[in-house]
Design a protein around this motif. Structure first.
Motif, PDB file in Angstrom:
ATOM      1  N   ASP A  21       6.658   2.157   2.405  1.00  6.85           N
ATOM      2  CA  ASP A  21       7.778   1.628   3.182  1.00  6.85           C
ATOM      3  C   ASP A  21       8.636   2.770   3.711  1.00  6.85           C
ATOM      4  O   ASP A  21       9.095   2.754   4.848  1.00  6.85           O
ATOM      5  CB  ASP A  21       8.631   0.698   2.313  1.00  6.85           C
ATOM      6  CG  ASP A  21       7.897  -0.589   1.956  1.00  6.85           C
ATOM      7  OD1 ASP A  21       7.478  -1.303   2.868  1.00  6.85           O
ATOM      8  OD2 ASP A  21       7.737  -0.861   0.754  1.00  6.85           O
ATOM      9  N   ARG A 299       5.054  -4.913  -9.539  1.00 10.95           N
ATOM     10  CA  ARG A 299       3.932  -4.476 -10.351  1.00 10.95           C
ATOM     11  C   ARG A 299       4.242  -4.927 -11.782  1.00 10.95           C
ATOM     12  O   ARG A 299       5.393  -4.814 -12.230  1.00 10.95           O
ATOM     13  CB  ARG A 299       3.797  -2.952 -10.304  1.00 10.95           C
ATOM     14  CG  ARG A 299       3.402  -2.412  -8.957  1.00 10.95           C
ATOM     15  CD  ARG A 299       3.131  -0.916  -8.979  1.00 10.95           C
ATOM     16  NE  ARG A 299       4.344  -0.129  -9.032  1.00 10.95           N
ATOM     17  CZ  ARG A 299       4.661   0.721 -10.010  1.00 10.95           C
ATOM     18  NH1 ARG A 299       3.851   0.878 -11.046  1.00 10.95           N
ATOM     19  NH2 ARG A 299       5.782   1.422  -9.981  1.00 10.95           N
ATOM     20  N   LEU A 326       5.689 -13.215  -9.188  1.00 10.20           N
ATOM     21  CA  LEU A 326       4.574 -12.771  -8.344  1.00 10.20           C
ATOM     22  C   LEU A 326       4.303 -11.316  -8.673  1.00 10.20           C
ATOM     23  O   LEU A 326       5.195 -10.476  -8.568  1.00 10.20           O
ATOM     24  CB  LEU A 326       4.941 -12.895  -6.858  1.00 10.20           C
ATOM     25  CG  LEU A 326       3.986 -12.210  -5.866  1.00 10.20           C
ATOM     26  CD1 LEU A 326       2.597 -12.848  -5.882  1.00 10.20           C
ATOM     27  CD2 LEU A 326       4.567 -12.250  -4.448  1.00 10.20           C
ATOM     28  N   GLY A 327       3.081 -11.012  -9.057  1.00 13.95           N
ATOM     29  CA  GLY A 327       2.783  -9.612  -9.344  1.00 13.95           C
ATOM     30  C   GLY A 327       1.386  -9.440  -9.881  1.00 13.95           C
ATOM     31  O   GLY A 327       0.675 -10.407 -10.131  1.00 13.95           O
ATOM     32  N   GLY A 353      -1.322 -11.469  -8.142  1.00 18.14           N
ATOM     33  CA  GLY A 353      -1.905 -10.959  -6.899  1.00 18.14           C
ATOM     34  C   GLY A 353      -0.835 -10.272  -6.086  1.00 18.14           C
ATOM     35  O   GLY A 353       0.327 -10.187  -6.498  1.00 18.14           O
ATOM     36  N   ASP A 355       0.921 -10.522  -2.464  1.00 16.33           N
ATOM     37  CA  ASP A 355       1.029 -11.483  -1.376  1.00 16.33           C
ATOM     38  C   ASP A 355       2.335 -11.233  -0.611  1.00 16.33           C
ATOM     39  O   ASP A 355       3.411 -11.684  -1.005  1.00 16.33           O
ATOM     40  CB  ASP A 355       1.002 -12.904  -1.964  1.00 16.33           C
ATOM     41  CG  ASP A 355       0.884 -13.976  -0.886  1.00 16.33           C
ATOM     42  OD1 ASP A 355       1.320 -13.730   0.256  1.00 16.33           O
ATOM     43  OD2 ASP A 355       0.373 -15.059  -1.208  1.00 16.33           O
TER      44      ASP A 355
HETATM   45  P1  ADP Z   1       7.318   0.391  -6.679  1.00 12.87           P
HETATM   46  O1  ADP Z   1       7.102   1.212  -5.461  1.00 12.87           O
HETATM   47  O2  ADP Z   1       7.701   1.166  -7.904  1.00 12.87           O
HETATM   48  O3  ADP Z   1       6.193  -0.569  -6.966  1.00 12.87           O
HETATM   49  P2  ADP Z   1       9.516  -0.769  -5.156  1.00 12.87           P
HETATM   50  O4  ADP Z   1      10.496  -1.835  -5.485  1.00 12.87           O
HETATM   51  O5  ADP Z   1      10.065   0.524  -4.675  1.00 12.87           O
HETATM   52  O6  ADP Z   1       8.583  -0.567  -6.438  1.00 12.87           O
HETATM   53  O7  ADP Z   1       8.524  -1.272  -4.035  1.00 12.87           O
HETATM   54  C1  ADP Z   1       7.623  -2.307  -4.273  1.00 12.87           C
HETATM   55  C2  ADP Z   1       7.196  -2.898  -2.942  1.00 12.87           C
HETATM   56  O8  ADP Z   1       6.006  -3.660  -3.116  1.00 12.87           O
HETATM   57  C3  ADP Z   1       8.196  -3.852  -2.345  1.00 12.87           C
HETATM   58  O9  ADP Z   1       8.064  -3.833  -0.946  1.00 12.87           O
HETATM   59  C4  ADP Z   1       7.745  -5.210  -2.914  1.00 12.87           C
HETATM   60  O10 ADP Z   1       8.166  -6.303  -2.152  1.00 12.87           O
HETATM   61  C5  ADP Z   1       6.266  -5.052  -2.883  1.00 12.87           C
HETATM   62  N1  ADP Z   1       5.540  -5.803  -3.903  1.00 12.87           N
HETATM   63  C6  ADP Z   1       5.380  -5.501  -5.215  1.00 12.87           C
HETATM   64  N2  ADP Z   1       4.579  -6.388  -5.817  1.00 12.87           N
HETATM   65  C7  ADP Z   1       4.220  -7.284  -4.886  1.00 12.87           C
HETATM   66  C8  ADP Z   1       3.378  -8.442  -4.887  1.00 12.87           C
HETATM   67  N3  ADP Z   1       2.738  -8.835  -5.980  1.00 12.87           N
HETATM   68  N4  ADP Z   1       3.215  -9.111  -3.728  1.00 12.87           N
HETATM   69  C9  ADP Z   1       3.854  -8.718  -2.606  1.00 12.87           C
HETATM   70  N5  ADP Z   1       4.658  -7.627  -2.537  1.00 12.87           N
HETATM   71  C10 ADP Z   1       4.837  -6.926  -3.656  1.00 12.87           C
END
Ligand code: ADP
Length: 481
Positions: A21, A299, A326-327, A353, A355
């Motif tokens: 991002d 995650r 969700l994760g 998952g 999503d």
């Molecule tokens: P990290 O980079 O440590 O995983 P961040 O909060 O900085 O945590 O960024 C995580 C990004 O990934 C965010 O854009 C979040 O919306 C997205 N994200 C994490 N898990 C999922 C998921 N299971 N489905 C959709 N988007 C996810």
């Protein structure tokens, strides 16, 4: 000003976490400030599929064991330099792992190659492009700065951004001979780290400036608790250490126009979030009631404190909240959450998952987003939550502490609260925070005021881009001095 960025991920092409991002959004925000960024990325299959190869900008007859070329392309407004090296990057699976989730055994070679090319470009390998600044992200690009330091680009100012100090790129000493670095690089002040080769360590050592993605995390990583073995080195570089909070893309994350939302809404009308809440209830099998839905989009790992949550789901539900998770990640944690959902039908729903679309609907429909991280360099989901009126309920650490204003009595009275912070990262503190949320939620007008206040927070890249541009300028001035 011309910047060469080097990164293993960039949104919207390839993303496993927040790093993508940042590398996707920062060039666009900097572009509006007269800073032009070209970004070097690996030619993974999803990236190569996005363009037709024309004449290469530069070629290698042998780069870490095979032919390679660099292609200059524009995709989605990003000025990219794609490293096409099929022997390294043309494979299924993720950017770092195979289809079974195991690290590619040659990751050290893949990202050494990326870094070597980064350093070559820094020293003028591409006709007509002389970067003023080189900005690398995370361990996968960090070795760029070692190749620069021991090569022709030694005088080019550089920045390394650490998105997560937990990922360091640590490999055995035996790889050193194949990196193409001079023997003196295998030293304590070079790439050597605990007897092996440390990619992130090498970058931290060589960078002109080190940034991390929030001021609090920048301070935290100077301590043994958060420093992951690198706190000594980071302390020795503390005058060159900066914390700059990430922003989000206000076009992609805009509740007024978000195409993923079931119901779009203006920041002034958080009540119009209802259709999204109904959609979340359906998707997660939650029963309908008047109470709040707390979501988790994450995650599923120890870092994110998901084990802490799994240990207190019964109390969270007992306090009156519904939970939508969700994760994906740790199979043990996925199992624990599924078990919690089975214990609390209609109150706890879990979707395993990744999503993107669903994550938007959750931000648009849930009442709060829970982030119980043990450490959090910046965190993005609380920023999306602020923008979407999904009130952040977060651990007081790193970027979470920097971006959310706790709803203590004084903050509520002054109308500045935007969320709920809790510490320490523990089950009892989390449950206590959920109870506090329930009390706040019961006062509907106070809750709406907090939502609106959050939606007014400036979470865009503008402020952060100014800080990066200022840092670049400072480094250029230092070079000139
Ligand atoms: P990290 O980079 O440590 O995983 P961040 O909060 O900085 O945590 O960024 C995580 C990004 O990934 C965010 O854009 C979040 O919306 C997205 N994200 C994490 N898990 C999922 C998921 N299971 N489905 C959709 N988007 C996810």
């Amino acid at each position: 000003m011309q910047v060469l960025a080097v990164t293993p991920e960039i949104y919207p092409l390839i993303k496993t976490g927040g790093l993508a991002d940042v590398t996707g959004a920062l060039p666009l925000a900097l572009g509006q400030r007269g800073v032009a960024t070209r970004t070097l990325i690996p030619g993974y299959p999803v990236v190569m599929a996005k363009f037709k190869k024309k004449k290469a900008a530069t070629q290698y007859s042998s780069l870490q064991g095979g032919k390679a070329s660099v292609h200059a392309v524009k995709i989605d407004g990003l000025d990219l330099l794609v490293l096409d090296a099929p022997h390294l990057f043309d494979r299924p699976g993720g950017p770092y792992v195979d289809a079974g989730g195991k690290d590619w055994p040659d990751n050290w070679r893949r990202f050494a190659a990326l870094s070597q090319v980064g350093a070559d470009i820094a020293s003028g390998a591409l006709a007509g492009f002389v970067p003023d600044i080189v900005h690398v992200h995370d361990w996968q690009a960090a070795l760029t700065l070692a190749y620069m330091r021991y090569g022709a680009a030694v005088g080019v100012p550089s920045v390394i951004t650490v998105h997560n100090l937990a990922f360091q790129g640590q490999f055995g000493a035996s790889i050193f001979a194949e990196l193409g670095l001079p023997p003196q690089a295998m030293a304590l002040d070079g790439v050597e780290y605990y007897g092996g080769v440390g990619y992130l360590k090498a970058g931290l050592q060589a960078a002109w400036a080190i940034t991390t993605v929030s001021p609090t995390y920048a301070q935290e990583i100077r301590s043994p608790q958060f420093g992951m073995g690198l706190d000594g080195l980071i302390n020795s570089r503390s005058t060159d250490l900066f914390g700059i909070v990430n922003g989000i893309d206000p076009e992609i994350w805009n509740p007024v126009s978000d195409p993923y939302l079931v119901g779009k809404y203006a920041p002034t009308a958080p009540k119009s979030r209802e259709p999204n809440k109904r959609a979340v209830e359906q998707r997660f099998g939650l029963g309908r009631d008047k109470g709040p839905i707390v979501c988790v989009i994450s995650r599923l790992t120890w870092q994110k404190g998901i084990d802490i949550l799994a240990g207190v789901v019964d109390e969270v539900v007992g306090a009156g909240a519904r939970l939508a998770v969700l994760g994906s990640g740790d199979p043990g944690l996925e199992g624990a959450l599924h078990a919690a959902a089975a214990r609390h039908p209609g109150r706890v729903g879990v979707v395993v998952g990744y999503d993107e679309a669903l994550s938007h609907v959750m931000q648009g429909g849930c009442d709060a987003i829970l982030i119980p991280s043990r450490f959090e360099p910046c965190g993005l989901t609380q920023l999306y939550g602020l923008r979407y009126g999904c009130v952040p309920l977060v651990a007081r650490t790193g970027g979470l502490a920097d971006t959310v204003i706790d709803a203590n009595e004084a903050a509520v009275a002054a109308g500045v609260a935007t969320g709920i912070l809790f510490a320490p990262e523990s089950g009892p503190a989390l449950v206590q925070a959920v109870r506090r949320m329930m009390t706040l939620y019961a006062d509907r007008s106070a809750w709406a005021a907090m939502q609106k206040q959050g939606m007014k927070s400036d979470v865009s890249w503008d402020r952060s881009a100014v800080k990066y541009a200022d840092l670049y300028k400072t480094l250029l001035a230092r070079k000139a001095a």
